[in-house]
Write a protein that holds these residues in place. Structure first.
Motif, PDB file in Angstrom:
ATOM      1  N   ARG A  55     -17.736  16.706   8.075  1.00 36.64           N
ATOM      2  CA  ARG A  55     -17.189  16.090   9.287  1.00 36.64           C
ATOM      3  C   ARG A  55     -18.300  15.655  10.236  1.00 36.64           C
ATOM      4  O   ARG A  55     -18.229  14.598  10.851  1.00 36.64           O
ATOM      5  CB  ARG A  55     -16.249  17.083   9.973  1.00 36.64           C
ATOM      6  N   GLN A  97     -19.814  12.439   8.940  1.00 35.76           N
ATOM      7  CA  GLN A  97     -18.939  11.301   9.215  1.00 35.76           C
ATOM      8  C   GLN A  97     -19.018  10.895  10.678  1.00 35.76           C
ATOM      9  O   GLN A  97     -19.057   9.698  10.992  1.00 35.76           O
ATOM     10  CB  GLN A  97     -17.503  11.640   8.845  1.00 35.76           C
ATOM     11  N   ASP A  98     -19.049  11.871  11.584  1.00 39.58           N
ATOM     12  CA  ASP A  98     -19.178  11.554  13.005  1.00 39.58           C
ATOM     13  C   ASP A  98     -20.517  10.874  13.294  1.00 39.58           C
ATOM     14  O   ASP A  98     -20.592   9.953  14.105  1.00 39.58           O
ATOM     15  CB  ASP A  98     -19.043  12.821  13.854  1.00 39.58           C
ATOM     16  N   PHE A 101     -22.332   8.995  11.184  1.00 39.08           N
ATOM     17  CA  PHE A 101     -22.263   7.616  10.715  1.00 39.08           C
ATOM     18  C   PHE A 101     -21.400   6.759  11.637  1.00 39.08           C
ATOM     19  O   PHE A 101     -21.718   5.598  11.906  1.00 39.08           O
ATOM     20  CB  PHE A 101     -21.720   7.546   9.287  1.00 39.08           C
ATOM     21  N   ARG A 102     -20.308   7.313  12.136  1.00 40.22           N
ATOM     22  CA  ARG A 102     -19.431   6.567  13.046  1.00 40.22           C
ATOM     23  C   ARG A 102     -20.168   6.220  14.336  1.00 40.22           C
ATOM     24  O   ARG A 102     -20.055   5.111  14.853  1.00 40.22           O
ATOM     25  CB  ARG A 102     -18.180   7.394  13.345  1.00 40.22           C
ATOM     26  N   ARG A 103     -20.955   7.154  14.841  1.00 37.96           N
ATOM     27  CA  ARG A 103     -21.703   6.895  16.072  1.00 37.96           C
ATOM     28  C   ARG A 103     -22.801   5.868  15.855  1.00 37.96           C
ATOM     29  O   ARG A 103     -23.039   5.010  16.707  1.00 37.96           O
ATOM     30  CB  ARG A 103     -22.295   8.196  16.603  1.00 37.96           C
ATOM     31  N   PHE A 113     -22.752   3.469  13.607  1.00 39.61           N
ATOM     32  CA  PHE A 113     -22.072   2.178  13.462  1.00 39.61           C
ATOM     33  C   PHE A 113     -21.649   1.630  14.822  1.00 39.61           C
ATOM     34  O   PHE A 113     -21.802   0.435  15.089  1.00 39.61           O
ATOM     35  CB  PHE A 113     -20.858   2.324  12.543  1.00 39.61           C
ATOM     36  N   ALA A 114     -21.111   2.489  15.695  1.00 41.21           N
ATOM     37  CA  ALA A 114     -20.686   2.044  17.028  1.00 41.21           C
ATOM     38  C   ALA A 114     -21.885   1.575  17.842  1.00 41.21           C
ATOM     39  O   ALA A 114     -21.813   0.560  18.549  1.00 41.21           O
ATOM     40  CB  ALA A 114     -19.947   3.166  17.744  1.00 41.21           C
TER      41      ALA A 114
END
Length: 107
Positions: free
Chosen positions: A7, A10-11, A13-15, A17-18
């Motif tokens: 998790r 994933q967080d 990578f999400r950050r 990307f943002a």
């Protein structure tokens, strides 16, 4: 096994990307405002047609036309189908103001 939970990765990578998307929008905004930087990006001083340029499309607000959406007409109800009936609800005052197990403390 890795010490980092899935998790958290994933967080992360999400950050990333943002942050990359925000930097892209910022860069496109700066390039759209500054003609010198826009010409520097293309590498030539005499670029006549910027039709396919992402910076020009971003600054003019190009939107893709969607196909016309048609909605299906509502389905007619048949008369022989059973319809739901409204039940009458009878409200009765409660037997206790507070139920015995939920009353005020004794002491």
């Amino acid at each position: 096994m890795s010490a980092v939970p899935r998790r958290a990765v994933q967080d992360w990578f999400r950050r990333i990307f943002a942050a990359g998307a925000a930097l892209l929008v910022l860069a496109l905004t700066v390039l759209a405002v500054s003609p010198e930087l826009h010409h520097w990006l293309h590498g030539d001083e005499n670029s006549g047609g910027d039709d396919g340029c992402v910076v020009v499309q971003f600054s003019t607000g190009v939107s893709v036309a969607n196909a016309t959406i048609t909605m299906a007409p509502p389905i007619a109800l048949r008369a022989d189908e059973a319809r739901t009936t409204v039940r009458e609800v009878f409200l009765v005052s409660p037997r206790y103001l507070r139920q015995p197990e939920r009353g005020p403390p004794l002491g």
